[in-house]
Design an enzyme around this catalytic site. Structure first.
Site, PDB file in Angstrom:
ATOM      1  N   HIS A  81     -22.270  -0.242  46.190  1.00 40.84           N
ATOM      2  CA  HIS A  81     -21.771   1.025  45.635  1.00 40.84           C
ATOM      3  C   HIS A  81     -21.507   0.873  44.136  1.00 40.84           C
ATOM      4  O   HIS A  81     -21.328  -0.234  43.633  1.00 40.84           O
ATOM      5  CB  HIS A  81     -20.482   1.449  46.357  1.00 40.84           C
ATOM      6  CG  HIS A  81     -19.419   0.411  46.272  1.00 40.84           C
ATOM      7  ND1 HIS A  81     -18.676   0.204  45.131  1.00 40.84           N
ATOM      8  CD2 HIS A  81     -19.026  -0.529  47.161  1.00 40.84           C
ATOM      9  CE1 HIS A  81     -17.858  -0.800  45.341  1.00 40.84           C
ATOM     10  NE2 HIS A  81     -18.049  -1.281  46.552  1.00 40.84           N
ATOM     11  N   ASP A 363     -20.345  -5.616  48.099  1.00 34.02           N
ATOM     12  CA  ASP A 363     -20.592  -6.981  47.601  1.00 34.02           C
ATOM     13  C   ASP A 363     -20.659  -7.967  48.764  1.00 34.02           C
ATOM     14  O   ASP A 363     -21.493  -8.875  48.764  1.00 34.02           O
ATOM     15  CB  ASP A 363     -19.536  -7.413  46.562  1.00 34.02           C
ATOM     16  CG  ASP A 363     -18.111  -7.306  47.075  1.00 34.02           C
ATOM     17  OD1 ASP A 363     -17.899  -6.775  48.188  1.00 34.02           O
ATOM     18  OD2 ASP A 363     -17.191  -7.745  46.369  1.00 34.02           O
TER      19      ASP A 363
END
Ligand SMILES: *[C@@H]1O[C@H](CO)[C@@H](O)[C@H](O)[C@H]1NC(C)=O
Ligand SMILES: *[C@@H]1O[C@H](CO)[C@@H](O)[C@H](O)[C@H]1NC(C)=O
Length: 464
Positions: A81, A363
């Site tokens: 994102h 991540d």
């Protein structure tokens, strides 16, 4: 600075000669860090700014590069994102004032920003698997909520989408003009920031964003492991990795001193401050050029930031060396890699569905995939990072397919563990798709060092 790290940053085509173990060769062609773009030693602030990924001029990218007789068959995109508001607050301080509404007169800007907002605000019909329906389609709070995507985050993905559109749609005609819903495969975790990032990328990517042709599946696991999440050995690797992390932190007296100072400033016990993961919030201050918080006892400052960030870099270095994270990653990334090669295999058989797959993730999704592929030297996934698998067909030998792997626009195919010796062994210009298939079906388990050759056995190995 090691070779790959320098390479991943310097998109410039400097003559490079890599040698085993990531050490530069002694030849005169040895790659030197470019003094203009690369600081001589790892600089924590410089690294942090790369992580922010502040949108600027159009970047150079290597997506879609192949010899003329190759035809692009399918593309599989993993994104993190975009820029978000922190997930944690620094206790007893005012949280940074960041505006999460989308407006044209604030930087960073993208020409499609207003059209994006207007399109999203018209609502979506039935484009999402439950529970995604309940999420807002774009950020819209005058003071960001925790974890909310910011305007920067939206612009980052509009840019990613536009870049991929120019290459894959305009240049390579990946989708036919009358493309339909089943030619896209879209999947996101259940956070508003991942859904909105995926929507922004698609809005930049698709020539006509028709809600009837969009269907986002919901992925409950950040590892995108779907029905194959149960893997006890993976959890054991993770526990050992966390133990390693903890011990490294204990050894760093400067870090402890820094947390102590900061805790004094905000007047909470050191343990509480540390648990509030202050680096996450400090990165937001840095990425948005908002000064660090103050109390009447003083201010959190750049020196504090540098110490914590430097420790993070050191932690990543030790993480590569000790390989516990690699074990975790090989098992953690298998299901999504397996799913991806399945999708690619169907495309090699001539199926025309799912030509463009998008996984909107975190991540903690991208990092294990990178590590599992053997790209452990790659930088930690920045905001709006993109990892792309391209599948190509040789028009002169239609039964032969090849893959390319790109991370943030850099071609890393020949740094992956399944294709790093390719040039020595094969005259073919591209990495054969079979290499990736063999790696995912078998070699990634062999790399774990046990005797297992499949996911189930590797996940349930006794006496690990
Ligand atoms: C950051 O903020 C300061 C003032 O707080 C301003 O002078 C400076 O130009 C800003 N930098 C950027 C890159 O926007
Ligand atoms: C891998 O993918 C195949 C289908 O392509 C599937 O049958 C198999 O169960 C998958 N394995 C794992 C461990 O996800």
């Amino acid at each position: 600075m090691d070779v790959l790290t320098a390479l991943l940053l310097l998109v410039h085509l400097i003559p490079v000669s890599t040698a085993k173990n990531g050490v530069s060769s002694k030849s005169r062609k040895r790659i030197m860090p470019d003094p203009v773009t690369e600081p001589p030693v790892t600089d924590p602030v410089y690294e942090a700014l790369l992580y922010c990924n502040i949108p600027s001029v159009a970047e150079r990218s290597m997506e879609g590069h192949a010899p003329h007789h190759f035809k692009l068959v399918s593309v599989h995109v993993f994104i993190r994102h975009g820029d978000r508001y922190p997930l944690y607050v620094i206790p007893k301080t005012k949280r940074p004032e960041i505006d999460c509404t989308l407006v044209a007169n604030r930087k960073p800007y993208h020409p499609k920003l207003e059209a994006f907002v207007s399109h999203m605000s018209k609502g979506s019909g039935a484009s999402f698997e439950s529970p995604l329906n309940s999420l807002p389609l774009y950020p819209n709070h005058p003071l960001c909520e925790m974890g909310e995507l910011t305007q920067t985050g939206v612009v980052q993905h509009l840019q990613n989408g536009q870049l991929l559109r120019d290459i894959y749609l305009k240049k390579h005609k990946l989708l036919p003009n009358d493309w339909s819903a089943d030619q896209l495969y879209l999947e996101t975790t259940g956070k508003s920031r991942t859904l909105q990032s995926g929507l922004a990328l698609l809005y930049g990517f698709l020539p006509d964003f028709d809600w009837k042709k969009i269907y986002f599946r919901h992925q409950p696991s950040a590892l995108f492991c779907s029905g194959s999440c149960y893997c006890p050995v993976r959890n054991q690797y993770l526990e050992k990795e966390q133990r390693r992390q903890y011990l490294l932190r204990l050894k760093n007296s400067q870090l402890e001193k820094t947390y102590g100072e900061m805790a004094k400033i905000v007047d909470v016990p050191t343990k509480q401050l540390r648990a509030a993961n202050p680096i996450d919030s400090m990165l937001c201050h840095l990425c948005h050029n908002v000064s660090f918080p103050c109390t009447r006892n003083g201010c959190v400052n750049m020196e504090h930031f540098k110490v914590i960030k430097t420790h993070q870099i050191e932690d990543e270095r030790e993480r590569r060396e000790k390989k516990l994270y690699l074990g975790y990653s090989l098992l953690g990334a298998h299901p999504i890699l397996n799913q991806t090669i399945g999708r690619m295999q169907r495309a090699t058989e001539g199926r025309r569905e799912e030509l463009f797959a998008l996984y909107s993730a975190h991540d903690v999704t991208l990092s294990p995939v990178l590590s599992a592929l053997g790209l452990s030297e790659a930088r930690f996934p920045r905001f709006a990072a993109r990892l792309i698998f391209e599948l190509w067909q040789d028009r002169e030998k239609p039964n032969e397919h090849s893959v390319r792997i790109l991370y943030n626009g850099v071609d890393v195919t020949f740094h992956t563990s399944f294709c790093q010796d390719h040039h020595k062994r094969s005259p073919k210009p591209m990495c054969p798709f079979e290499n990736l298939v063999r790696f995912v079906k078998r070699d990634m388990f062999v790399a774990l060092g046990g005797s297992s050759t499949n996911y189930y056995d590797a996940c349930h190995r006794e006496g690990f």
